[in-house]
Design a protein around this motif. Structure first.
Motif, short mmCIF file in Angstrom:
data_model
loop_
_atom_site.label_atom_id
_atom_site.label_comp_id
_atom_site.label_asym_id
_atom_site.label_seq_id
_atom_site.Cartn_x
_atom_site.Cartn_y
_atom_site.Cartn_z
N PRO A 471 18.35 41.53 63.25
CA PRO A 471 19.45 42.43 63.63
C PRO A 471 19.74 42.36 65.13
N LEU A 472 20.93 42.88 65.49
CA LEU A 472 21.35 42.85 66.89
C LEU A 472 20.40 43.65 67.78
N ALA A 473 19.81 44.71 67.24
CA ALA A 473 18.92 45.54 68.06
C ALA A 473 17.71 44.75 68.53
N ILE A 474 17.12 43.95 67.61
CA ILE A 474 15.94 43.16 68.00
C ILE A 474 16.34 42.05 68.96
N LEU A 475 17.51 41.42 68.70
CA LEU A 475 17.96 40.36 69.62
C LEU A 475 18.22 40.94 71.01
N ALA A 476 18.81 42.12 71.06
CA ALA A 476 19.06 42.74 72.36
C ALA A 476 17.76 43.09 73.06
N GLU A 477 16.74 43.50 72.29
CA GLU A 477 15.44 43.83 72.88
C GLU A 477 14.74 42.59 73.39
N ILE A 478 14.88 41.47 72.65
CA ILE A 478 14.22 40.22 73.08
C ILE A 478 14.83 39.72 74.39
N TYR A 479 16.20 39.78 74.50
CA TYR A 479 16.87 39.22 75.68
C TYR A 479 17.12 40.28 76.74
N HIS A 480 16.72 41.56 76.45
CA HIS A 480 16.86 42.63 77.43
C HIS A 480 18.31 42.81 77.87
N ILE A 481 19.21 42.74 76.88
CA ILE A 481 20.63 42.95 77.16
C ILE A 481 21.19 43.86 76.09
N ALA A 482 22.45 44.30 76.30
CA ALA A 482 23.08 45.17 75.33
C ALA A 482 23.50 44.40 74.09
N LYS A 483 23.76 45.16 73.01
CA LYS A 483 24.19 44.51 71.75
C LYS A 483 25.53 43.79 71.95
N GLY A 484 26.42 44.38 72.74
CA GLY A 484 27.70 43.71 72.98
C GLY A 484 27.53 42.38 73.67
N SER A 485 26.54 42.27 74.54
CA SER A 485 26.29 40.99 75.21
C SER A 485 25.79 39.95 74.22
N ILE A 486 25.00 40.39 73.21
CA ILE A 486 24.55 39.45 72.16
C ILE A 486 25.76 38.91 71.41
N SER A 487 26.72 39.78 71.09
CA SER A 487 27.93 39.33 70.38
C SER A 487 28.73 38.35 71.22
N ARG A 488 28.84 38.62 72.54
CA ARG A 488 29.55 37.67 73.40
C ARG A 488 28.82 36.36 73.52
N LYS A 489 27.52 36.41 73.51
CA LYS A 489 26.72 35.17 73.56
C LYS A 489 27.00 34.32 72.32
N LYS A 490 27.10 35.00 71.18
CA LYS A 490 27.44 34.26 69.95
C LYS A 490 28.83 33.63 70.06
N MET A 491 29.80 34.35 70.63
CA MET A 491 31.15 33.81 70.77
C MET A 491 31.17 32.59 71.68
N ARG A 492 30.40 32.63 72.78
CA ARG A 492 30.35 31.47 73.68
C ARG A 492 29.75 30.25 72.98
N LEU A 493 28.68 30.50 72.22
CA LEU A 493 28.09 29.37 71.49
C LEU A 493 29.04 28.84 70.42
N LYS A 494 29.80 29.73 69.78
CA LYS A 494 30.78 29.29 68.78
C LYS A 494 31.83 28.38 69.40
N GLU A 495 32.33 28.73 70.57
CA GLU A 495 33.31 27.88 71.25
C GLU A 495 32.68 26.58 71.71
N LYS A 496 31.44 26.61 72.17
CA LYS A 496 30.78 25.40 72.68
C LYS A 496 30.54 24.41 71.55
N ILE A 497 30.17 24.93 70.38
CA ILE A 497 29.93 24.03 69.23
C ILE A 497 31.25 23.57 68.64
N GLY A 498 32.28 24.42 68.73
CA GLY A 498 33.57 24.06 68.17
C GLY A 498 33.78 24.61 66.77
N ILE A 499 33.25 25.79 66.49
CA ILE A 499 33.39 26.41 65.17
C ILE A 499 34.73 27.15 65.15
#
Length: 511
Positions: A471-499
């Motif tokens: 879940p986003l809560a655990i990912l945010a705890e691992i990276y020490h960032i907010a849940k919204g930052s996890i979602s933005r991180k996913k969007m950046r990776l999506k654009e980088k891969i070309g999805i």
């Protein structure tokens, strides 16, 4: 200025010598920009002046005899007649038909003539790419056949095209290429080539080189020596910056064809206007308007003549068709009556037989349809059952994977908490996480790195956590960032891969 080389002296009346090229071109070319000598050397064009009726009769006989070569040649002749009459759409249709019927063993000259004729239509329609392709085909075939006359002809066509685009350097290259085959032509044509080179050098503002080629043309003692001498004298006036160049232009321009004379006076008016000589520019502009009106009147008269000719031709064709229709109408009436009676009898018998057979076939088809429906229902139920079993198996396998992975990963995450309860994964923990993911998901990290080498190791580690569906809560705890930052991180990776068509989570889950 006197110390400068003649090539760099500003040209007071340079247009005079630029326009002299028009006369040389007009005197050496027909409608399709081909010198007369080359037309006279090609036997194919001797038949172009045959009447339409003779060509159509020959075409019909060739079709009946299944002679594709002569069908192609006659279609080509018809296209040339239409082309010379400016019926361009009909000419293109005849050329295409000639190309379709052209056999593999056709004479190379016919292939080259077809390519050149179609290239001329492409030049009229501004299809430059297609024109280059056709001329390249003709040039390649002429090179294979060692046809020097055809090679010179193609080079001259390319030269005229480059001159129309004002690319005079390439036009000069084409003329030099043509002159390499000058041994195959008469001295008169060699002199014309030299004079054409001189004119192009004048376009390039190289009067010294122009004088050199004019001297070579005069040295042949053949061709239009009066014109060569006059042109050489004009070049010398230009180099000497002689004020008599303007009256000299008027005298030479009167020898131009009407269309080129019109352009010459317009161009001279523009040049004089840019130089501030407004009175002289107005005089030349008036001459341009006068010649342009004459040219427009000639074109309108020619157009009206062709329109009347087409209208008369269609009227005659309609009269012939009406006469033939009246002659055959009476003969067809008796045959139609007899055919109708016979057709009614045959139709009645056929209908009776058809209805009897149709009834039997319908009964048989109905029984077969019922059996087929039952078989399809049974097959569909079996397929649905198999599909459900497969989905259940995949779901169980996926649950088993996640169960194993979570049994390995959750304790690892718990051990990585510090005294304050925050998660801090060491490099060894990340490596263990990657190894566990590869073990559960068939070398997930290696396949991802191979498919998308632009991803960094940290981004691949993030993909491993997403693959575990944490879940986003655990990912945010691992990276020490907010849940919204996890979602933005996913969007950046999506654009980088070309999805583009699925979400990042679905892509990682299905990879």
């Amino acid at each position: 200025a006197a110390a400068m080389p003649p090539t760099y002296i500003p040209m007071k009346y340079a247009l005079l010598f630029l326009l002299l090229a028009s006369w040389l071109t007009a005197c050496t070319q027909r409608h399709d920009d081909i010198p007369n000598e080359f037309w006279d050397s090609i036997a194919l064009h001797d038949s172009v002046h045959l009447s339409d009726s003779l060509l159509q009769t020959g075409l019909q006989q060739a079709i009946e005899a299944d002679d594709s070569l002569h069908v192609s040649m006659i279609c080509f002749f018809q296209g040339k007649k239409l082309h010379q009459g400016y019926f361009l759409l009909r000419a293109q249709e005849r050329y295409e038909k000639a190309q379709r019927y052209l056999p593999a063993q056709a004479p190379p000259r016919l292939r080259m003539e077809l390519d050149i004729a179609q290239a001329d239509l492409c030049r009229f329609n501004h299809f430059e790419k297609r024109e280059n392709q056709l001329l390249d085909n003709a040039q390649q075939l002429a090179t294979e056949q060692q046809d020097s006359l055809m090679l010179i002809r193609i080079c001259l066509l390319r030269c005229q095209r480059e001159k129309s685009k004002k690319d005079f350097a390439r036009a000069l290259d084409e003329l030099h290429t043509a002159y390499r085959y000058a041994y195959a032509i008469t001295p008169e044509r060699r002199a014309e080539l030299q004079a054409e080179m001189a004119v192009v050098h004048l376009y390039l503002q190289q009067p010294d080189s122009a004088l050199l080629h004019l001297d070579r043309a005069i040295a042949t003692q053949a061709g239009r020596q009066e014109y060569y001498h006059a042109l050489r004298q004009g070049v010398r006036y230009h180099i000497a910056r002689n004020d008599s160049a303007l009256p000299y232009f008027r005298r030479i321009a009167e020898m131009f064809p009407l269309a080129r004379k019109t352009d010459a006076y317009r161009y001279m008016a523009e040049v004089l206007n840019r130089r501030g000589q407004y009175d002289k520019a107005i005089d030349f502009l008036r001459e341009h308007v006068r010649y342009r009106d004459s040219l427009d009147a000639d074109k309108k008269a020619e157009l009206l003549e062709k329109v009347h000719a087409i209208r008369e031709y269609r009227k005659q064709q309609q009269q012939i068709e009406d006469s033939e229709r009246q002659l055959t109408h009476r003969m067809l009436q008796v045959y139609r009556l007899a055919a109708v009676v016979c057709a009614l009898i045959i139709l009645w018998g056929a209908y009776y037989i058809y209805t009897r057979r149709r009834q039997a076939l319908l009964n048989r088809d109905l029984m077969q349809a019922q059996l087929s429906k039952q078989e399809m229902e049974i097959r569909y139920l079996r397929e649905q059952e198999a599909k459900e079993q497969l989905e259940n198996a995949q779901l169980n396998q996926r649950l088993e994977y996640f169960k194993q992975l979570n049994e390995i990963t959750i304790p690892l995450l718990m051990r990585s908490r510090n005294q304050a309860g925050a998660l801090h994964l060491s490099p060894e923990d990340w490596q263990t996480l990657r190894n566990n993911t590869d073990a559960c998901f068939d070398n997930f990290t290696r396949r991802l790195k191979t498919a998308y080498p632009q991803l960094s190791d940290e981004e691949i580690d993030f993909c491993c956590l997403v693959k575990m569906e944490l879940p986003l809560a655990i990912l945010a705890e691992i990276y020490h960032i907010a849940k919204g930052s996890i979602s933005r991180k996913k969007m950046r990776l999506k654009e980088k891969i070309g999805i583009t068509d699925v979400s990042f989570d679905d892509f990682v889950a299905s990879f």
